[in-house]
Design an enzyme around this catalytic site. Structure first.
Site, PDB file in Angstrom:
ATOM      1  N   ARG A   1       0.829  -1.203   0.000  1.00 53.41           N
ATOM      2  CA  ARG A   1       0.000   0.000   0.000  1.00 53.41           C
ATOM      3  C   ARG A   1       0.865   1.255   0.000  1.00 53.41           C
ATOM      4  NH1 ARG A   1      -4.646   1.912   4.127  1.00 53.41           N
ATOM      5  NH2 ARG A   1      -4.830   4.017   3.312  1.00 53.41           N
TER       6      ARG A   1
ATOM      7  N   ARG B 130      -7.240   0.959  -2.490  1.00 53.43           N
ATOM      8  CA  ARG B 130      -6.065   0.412  -1.823  1.00 53.43           C
ATOM      9  C   ARG B 130      -5.995  -1.107  -1.920  1.00 53.43           C
ATOM     10  NH1 ARG B 130      -7.867   2.816   2.951  1.00 53.43           N
ATOM     11  NH2 ARG B 130      -7.714   4.723   1.754  1.00 53.43           N
TER      12      ARG B 130
ATOM     13  N   ASP C 189      -6.336  -2.365   3.418  1.00 51.06           N
ATOM     14  CA  ASP C 189      -6.618  -1.411   4.491  1.00 51.06           C
ATOM     15  C   ASP C 189      -6.952  -2.216   5.740  1.00 51.06           C
ATOM     16  OD1 ASP C 189      -7.127   1.042   5.740  1.00 51.06           O
ATOM     17  OD2 ASP C 189      -9.251   0.977   5.210  1.00 51.06           O
TER      18      ASP C 189
ATOM     19  N   ASP D 194      -7.995  -1.634   9.725  1.00 45.93           N
ATOM     20  CA  ASP D 194      -8.403  -0.662  10.746  1.00 45.93           C
ATOM     21  C   ASP D 194      -8.610  -1.357  12.078  1.00 45.93           C
ATOM     22  OD1 ASP D 194      -8.416   1.585   9.077  1.00 45.93           O
ATOM     23  OD2 ASP D 194     -10.495   1.243   8.475  1.00 45.93           O
TER      24      ASP D 194
HETATM   25  N1  LIG Z   1      -8.725   2.991  14.884  1.00 43.28           N
HETATM   26  C1  LIG Z   1      -7.832   3.252  13.907  1.00 43.28           C
HETATM   27  N2  LIG Z   1      -7.484   2.287  13.019  1.00 43.28           N
HETATM   28  C2  LIG Z   1      -6.606   2.543  12.031  1.00 43.28           C
HETATM   29  N3  LIG Z   1      -5.987   3.752  11.833  1.00 43.28           N
HETATM   30  C3  LIG Z   1      -6.303   4.727  12.687  1.00 43.28           C
HETATM   31  C4  LIG Z   1      -7.233   4.535  13.761  1.00 43.28           C
HETATM   32  N4  LIG Z   1      -7.344   5.706  14.462  1.00 43.28           N
HETATM   33  C5  LIG Z   1      -6.526   6.576  13.868  1.00 43.28           C
HETATM   34  N5  LIG Z   1      -5.896   6.017  12.803  1.00 43.28           N
HETATM   35  C6  LIG Z   1      -4.941   6.740  11.969  1.00 43.28           C
HETATM   36  O1  LIG Z   1      -5.512   6.988  10.704  1.00 43.28           O
HETATM   37  C7  LIG Z   1      -4.451   7.032   9.770  1.00 43.28           C
HETATM   38  C8  LIG Z   1      -5.003   6.933   8.371  1.00 43.28           C
HETATM   39  O2  LIG Z   1      -5.631   5.698   8.201  1.00 43.28           O
HETATM   40  P1  LIG Z   1      -6.126   5.243   6.786  1.00 43.28           P
HETATM   41  O3  LIG Z   1      -5.264   5.767   5.689  1.00 43.28           O
HETATM   42  O4  LIG Z   1      -6.329   3.737   6.865  1.00 43.28           O
HETATM   43  O5  LIG Z   1      -7.521   5.985   6.683  1.00 43.28           O
HETATM   44  P2  LIG Z   1      -8.572   5.653   5.612  1.00 43.28           P
HETATM   45  O6  LIG Z   1      -8.687   4.147   5.547  1.00 43.28           O
HETATM   46  O7  LIG Z   1      -8.278   6.390   4.336  1.00 43.28           O
HETATM   47  O8  LIG Z   1      -9.913   6.226   6.196  1.00 43.28           O
HETATM   48  P3  LIG Z   1     -10.769   5.651   7.383  1.00 43.28           P
HETATM   49  O9  LIG Z   1     -10.011   5.969   8.646  1.00 43.28           O
HETATM   50  O10 LIG Z   1     -12.048   6.394   7.250  1.00 43.28           O
HETATM   51  O11 LIG Z   1     -10.954   4.168   7.207  1.00 43.28           O
HETATM   52  C9  LIG Z   1      -3.532   5.923  10.213  1.00 43.28           C
HETATM   53  O12 LIG Z   1      -2.208   6.149   9.817  1.00 43.28           O
HETATM   54  C10 LIG Z   1      -3.663   5.944  11.723  1.00 43.28           C
HETATM   55  O13 LIG Z   1      -2.623   6.671  12.360  1.00 43.28           O
HETATM   56  N1  LIG Z   2     -17.110  -0.399   0.657  1.00 41.66           N
HETATM   57  C1  LIG Z   2     -16.050   0.214   1.211  1.00 41.66           C
HETATM   58  N2  LIG Z   2     -15.906   1.528   1.054  1.00 41.66           N
HETATM   59  C2  LIG Z   2     -14.839   2.150   1.617  1.00 41.66           C
HETATM   60  C3  LIG Z   2     -13.876   1.432   2.357  1.00 41.66           C
HETATM   61  C4  LIG Z   2     -14.059   0.025   2.492  1.00 41.66           C
HETATM   62  O1  LIG Z   2     -13.237  -0.686   3.128  1.00 41.66           O
HETATM   63  N3  LIG Z   2     -15.150  -0.537   1.900  1.00 41.66           N
HETATM   64  N4  LIG Z   2     -12.841   2.069   2.939  1.00 41.66           N
HETATM   65  C5  LIG Z   2     -12.726   3.376   2.836  1.00 41.66           C
HETATM   66  C6  LIG Z   2     -11.621   4.058   3.527  1.00 41.66           C
HETATM   67  O2  LIG Z   2     -11.225   3.415   4.644  1.00 41.66           O
HETATM   68  C7  LIG Z   2     -13.646   4.202   2.049  1.00 41.66           C
HETATM   69  N5  LIG Z   2     -14.710   3.484   1.480  1.00 41.66           N
END
Ligand SMILES: Nc1ncnc2c1ncn2[C@@H]1O[C@H](COP(=O)(O)OP(=O)(O)OP(=O)(O)O)[C@@H](O)[C@H]1O
Ligand SMILES: Nc1nc2c(c(=O)[nH]1)N=C(CO)CN2
Length: 161
Positions: free
Chosen positions: A82, A91, A94, A96
């Site tokens: 990534r 991506r 991902d 989380d």
């Molecule tokens: N609970 C969490 N899980 C993962 N990352 C987190 C969390 N809380 C804060 N972050 C921070 O968010 C940053 C960006 O994460 P990432 O690029 O995966 O966001 P995204 O997937 O684009 O959006 P979203 O957070 O909406 O899923 C990470 O580098 C991390 O430091």
């Molecule tokens: N359906 C779906 N949509 C997304 C997703 C994902 O994992 N699934 N992740 C995102 C950013 O974290 C933004 N949008």
């Protein structure tokens, strides 16, 4: 030993193979025991137009503080190629951190529970499958209750377990 729920997603490349390999990488990490994994779901992308995702969730038993777990997740994301450019871009992988026991944590780098999980059918549907009775500590509601309040029509079962 603590419990943590994580979300997995991918919408570039051989997503199913990438997600299975990511689960395996997590399970092989010292201090992590894979307790459960959900089915895989095909989901419409939320946010900017982009290909459909494959999403799923897993429950881990861990001997790590939340910051270490986040670092483990970021390392595995990087391992699978990534490159971080824009928020919400497509991506290969991902990961989380959704829940860590009943902890509420707000730091600049890490927020737990994941702040957007309550609105996300692509998280709640697979999580309800493996952890229906886990109480999301901010709302005080169980995952099986939260999932009733989101539109699940664009989350389709792809590979069931
Ligand atoms: N609970 C969490 N899980 C993962 N990352 C987190 C969390 N809380 C804060 N972050 C921070 O968010 C940053 C960006 O994460 P990432 O690029 O995966 O966001 P995204 O997937 O684009 O959006 P979203 O957070 O909406 O899923 C990470 O580098 C991390 O430091
Ligand atoms: N359906 C779906 N949509 C997304 C997703 C994902 O994992 N699934 N992740 C995102 C950013 O974290 C933004 N949008």
């Amino acid at each position: 030993m603590k419990s943590s729920a994580i979300a997995l997603g991918s919408n570039i490349g051989d997503s199913l193979a990438i997600l299975e390999a990511a689960i395996e990488a997590l399970a092989q990490t010292p201090g992590v025991v894979l307790q459960a994994k959900s089915s895989w779901y095909r989901t419409k992308a939320v946010g900017p137009p982009q290909p459909d995702y494959i999403n799923g969730t897993a429950i881990l038993q861990i001997e790590m503080v939340p910051e270490q777990l986040l670092e483990t997740l970021l390392n595995i994301e990087n391992q699978f190629g990534r490159v971080r450019r824009e928020r919400w871009e497509p991506r290969t992988l991902d990961l989380d951190l959704l829940l860590y026991d009943n902890l509420i944590l707000e730091t600049p780098k890490l927020q737990v529970p994941h702040p957007r999980m309550q609105q996300r059918a692509f998280v709640l549907v697979p999580l309800a499958e493996i952890a229906p009775d886990w109480v999301e500590p901010i709302s005080g509601r169980r995952i099986k209750e939260l999932v009733k309040d989101v539109d699940c029509t664009e989350v389709q079962l792809l590979v069931g377990y």
